[in-house]
Design an enzyme around this catalytic site. Structure first.
Site, PDB file in Angstrom:
ATOM      1  N   HIS A   1      29.429  41.877  44.906  1.00 32.71           N
ATOM      2  CA  HIS A   1      29.021  41.192  43.692  1.00 32.71           C
ATOM      3  C   HIS A   1      28.908  42.195  42.548  1.00 32.71           C
ATOM      4  CE1 HIS A   1      27.027  37.514  45.841  1.00 32.71           C
ATOM      5  NE2 HIS A   1      28.313  37.626  46.086  1.00 32.71           N
TER       6      HIS A   1
ATOM      7  N   GLU B   1      26.511  42.932  40.425  1.00 33.15           N
ATOM      8  CA  GLU B   1      25.285  43.737  40.354  1.00 33.15           C
ATOM      9  C   GLU B   1      25.305  44.848  41.396  1.00 33.15           C
ATOM     10  OE1 GLU B   1      25.622  40.544  40.668  1.00 33.15           O
ATOM     11  OE2 GLU B   1      24.175  39.374  39.558  1.00 33.15           O
TER      12      GLU B   1
ATOM     13  N   ALA C   1      56.115  22.545  30.061  1.00 37.05           N
ATOM     14  CA  ALA C   1      56.924  23.043  28.941  1.00 37.05           C
ATOM     15  C   ALA C   1      57.834  21.910  28.490  1.00 37.05           C
ATOM     16  CB  ALA C   1      57.757  24.232  29.393  1.00 37.05           C
TER      17      ALA C   1
ATOM     18  N   TRP D   1      65.291  26.996  31.146  1.00 33.34           N
ATOM     19  CA  TRP D   1      65.301  27.753  29.891  1.00 33.34           C
ATOM     20  C   TRP D   1      64.868  26.952  28.675  1.00 33.34           C
ATOM     21  CZ3 TRP D   1      65.287  32.516  31.247  1.00 33.34           C
ATOM     22  CH2 TRP D   1      65.965  32.899  32.414  1.00 33.34           C
TER      23      TRP D   1
ATOM     24  N   ARG E   1      49.234  31.743  35.851  1.00 36.59           N
ATOM     25  CA  ARG E   1      49.235  31.758  37.328  1.00 36.59           C
ATOM     26  C   ARG E   1      48.286  32.821  37.853  1.00 36.59           C
ATOM     27  NH1 ARG E   1      55.754  31.546  37.856  1.00 36.59           N
ATOM     28  NH2 ARG E   1      55.992  29.329  37.377  1.00 36.59           N
TER      29      ARG E   1
ATOM     30  N   THR F   1      59.726  19.015  43.026  1.00 34.89           N
ATOM     31  CA  THR F   1      59.972  20.160  42.146  1.00 34.89           C
ATOM     32  C   THR F   1      60.519  21.340  42.936  1.00 34.89           C
ATOM     33  OG1 THR F   1      58.259  19.440  40.638  1.00 34.89           O
ATOM     34  CG2 THR F   1      58.812  21.766  40.552  1.00 34.89           C
TER      35      THR F   1
ATOM     36  N   ALA G   1      56.887  15.353  37.332  1.00 32.19           N
ATOM     37  CA  ALA G   1      56.384  14.217  36.572  1.00 32.19           C
ATOM     38  C   ALA G   1      55.476  13.306  37.410  1.00 32.19           C
ATOM     39  CB  ALA G   1      57.564  13.420  36.021  1.00 32.19           C
TER      40      ALA G   1
HETATM   41  C1  AOF Z   1      25.900  37.453  42.080  1.00 31.43           C
HETATM   42  N1  AOF Z   1      26.839  38.304  41.592  1.00 31.43           N
HETATM   43  O1  AOF Z   1      28.952  38.917  41.283  1.00 31.43           O
HETATM   44  C2  AOF Z   1      28.555  36.849  42.310  1.00 31.43           C
HETATM   45  C3  AOF Z   1      27.542  35.931  42.740  1.00 31.43           C
HETATM   46  O2  AOF Z   1      29.330  34.434  49.954  1.00 31.43           O
HETATM   47  P1  AOF Z   1      28.460  35.368  49.169  1.00 31.43           P
HETATM   48  O3  AOF Z   1      27.353  35.972  49.950  1.00 31.43           O
HETATM   49  O4  AOF Z   1      29.272  36.375  48.388  1.00 31.43           O
HETATM   50  O5  AOF Z   1      27.691  34.468  48.087  1.00 31.43           O
HETATM   51  C4  AOF Z   1      28.353  33.579  47.244  1.00 31.43           C
HETATM   52  C5  AOF Z   1      27.396  33.154  46.169  1.00 31.43           C
HETATM   53  O6  AOF Z   1      27.001  34.296  45.423  1.00 31.43           O
HETATM   54  C6  AOF Z   1      27.990  32.224  45.126  1.00 31.43           C
HETATM   55  O7  AOF Z   1      27.866  30.876  45.499  1.00 31.43           O
HETATM   56  C7  AOF Z   1      27.119  32.532  43.933  1.00 31.43           C
HETATM   57  O8  AOF Z   1      25.886  31.886  44.083  1.00 31.43           O
HETATM   58  C8  AOF Z   1      26.890  33.995  44.062  1.00 31.43           C
HETATM   59  N2  AOF Z   1      27.862  34.756  43.320  1.00 31.43           N
HETATM   60  N3  AOF Z   1      26.261  36.274  42.579  1.00 31.43           N
HETATM   61  O9  AOF Z   1      24.723  37.780  42.067  1.00 31.43           O
HETATM   62  C9  AOF Z   1      28.133  38.075  41.697  1.00 31.43           C
HETATM   63  N4  AOF Z   1      29.856  36.588  42.452  1.00 31.43           N
HETATM   64 ZN    ZN Z   2      24.808  38.791  44.383  1.00 28.85          ZN
END
Ligand code: AOF
Ligand code: ZN
Length: 370
Positions: free
Chosen positions: A61, A63, A165, A181, A195, A207, A305
């Site tokens: 994550h 943090e 497009a 094109w 994408r 497609t 479509a």
């Molecule tokens: C954070 N910082 O950068 C993100 C968060 O499967 P896990 O343990 O990684 O948890 C997924 C959950 O973590 C997701 O549903 C959301 O609540 C949180 N995501 N939280 O503190 C992060 N990506």
């Molecule tokens: Zn987290």
């Protein structure tokens, strides 16, 4: 719960964290792409900032990545996060516990996490630990950036972008079905970017059979991105000779099907295609909830479509992106939607224009559902 008001520089720093988090869209699913910015005071009293975001595939994550920067002086710092820090513990500490343990003084949060394991709990924990907390800084922008994740949590479906497009007379291909094109190089580059910033690109089998597309992102610096390519293929008709099947070990490819043909299934599986049997493929919302169950948060629909009609009819197009080229293809050309879509002037499908851009001779239009 006692929250503190925003301070003058908060929006400036949060905007930076949001812009950085947006760069991770398309590669963090099933997790949101979260931005985290920390302000610390350097040796000569100058303010320094450190910026991280959720890593590819969702871990670590934001943090956790930030707090593991060597020699970071996190004590008494101010931290900006685009989403409430997680409060659930798995193998490691939760992000909220990490922040508390690091001794941060203030946490500014753009948007609360709809994940029930965290929603409000992290804010409460921070306050109880004596950290100053502000919630709602640039919340609207954060919710737009994190819309895919929020939709998966709240509505059990990914956010849908439909891209097409067209010519000036609204055709997506000429009378022979040729469509390669229509738009220029700049428009096509943008499609590749789209994408890359979605978790998956979805097309109908018609497609694939007609255009034999690659559906990957071929832009330098984005080649490492591995957005899924998903084919909706009720009768499992995906040819083993198609580019999608042929490159499926390099670029992940899923086929969603309804009617089994064991021979074809094992052939495709051997080539590296992931096949998914769905009991009901007539309903777009069933397909989307299946994909959300697999963790997808943002999908890009790229034709044809018939598939467009189904998405419009189900009112499941959150964002419509149109590239328009200055050519006419005549009344025999292929329409953007099929005859299945019924609408009239009293009850049209209505969109709100939110962004336009001129791409040399082409136009880019971005709409949201009205
Ligand atoms: C954070 N910082 O950068 C993100 C968060 O499967 P896990 O343990 O990684 O948890 C997924 C959950 O973590 C997701 O549903 C959301 O609540 C949180 N995501 N939280 O503190 C992060 N990506
Ligand atoms: Zn987290």
């Amino acid at each position: 719960m006692s929250l503190l008001p925003e301070q003058p520089q908060d929006q400036y720093w949060m905007a930076k964290a949001l812009r950085y988090a947006a760069l991770g869209l398309g590669e963090t699913w099933p997790n949101p792409s979260v931005g985290c910015l920390m302000l610390t005071v350097g040796d000569n009293e100058n303010t320094q900032f450190h910026l991280t975001r959720t890593a590819a595939f969702g871990r670590p994550h934001a943090e956790e990545a930030l707090l593991s920067i060597p020699s970071l002086k996190a004590k008494d710092s101010t931290v900006y996060v685009t989403l409430e820090p997680c409060a659930h513990e798995q193998k490691n500490l939760s992000c909220v516990d990490r922040l508390i343990r690091a001794g941060v003084k203030r946490v500014v949060i753009a948007s609360q996490d709809p994940d029930q394991r965290t929603n409000g709990i992290a804010v409460q924990k921070l306050i109880e630990a004596g950290v100053s907390v502000t919630v709602g800084c640039l919340e609207k922008q954060a919710n737009t950036m994190q819309q895919g994740y929020i939709y998966r949590q709240r509505y059990q479906r990914p956010m849908v972008t439909l891209k097409t497009a067209i010519s000036l007379d609204g055709k997506t291909a000429d009378s022979k079905g040729n469509s390669q094109w229509i738009t220029n190089h700049y428009s096509r580059r943008r499609v590749h970017l789209l994408r890359a910033f979605h978790d998956a690109t979805i097309v109908g089998i018609g497609t694939v059979i007609k255009d034999n597309p690659m559906l990957n992102c071929r832009l330098k610096r984005f080649e490492h991105r591995r957005s899924l390519r998903i084919v909706l293929d009720r009768q499992l008709r995906l040819p083993c000779t198609s580019k999608l099947a042929q490159t499926s070990t390099q670029f992940p490819t899923w086929v969603l099907y309804r009617y089994d043909s064991e021979n074809r299934r094992s052939q495709l599986e051997k080539m590296g295609v992931e096949v998914h049997l769905l009991p009901d493929m007539s309903d777009i919302s069933v397909i989307l909830s299946y994909l959300a169950g697999k963790g997808l948060t943002r999908v890009l629909v790229e034709g044809g479509a018939k598939l467009h009609s189904a998405f419009f009819q189900a009112k499941l197009v959150d964002r419509l992106i149109i590239f328009q080229a200055p050519i006419l293809l005549g009344s025999q050309g292929v329409d953007m939607t099929g005859p299945e879509l019924k609408a009239d002037i009293e009850q049209p499908y209505r969109f709100k224009l939110i962004h336009t851009r001129k791409l040399i001779n082409d136009f880019y239009y971005e709409y949201r559902q009205a």
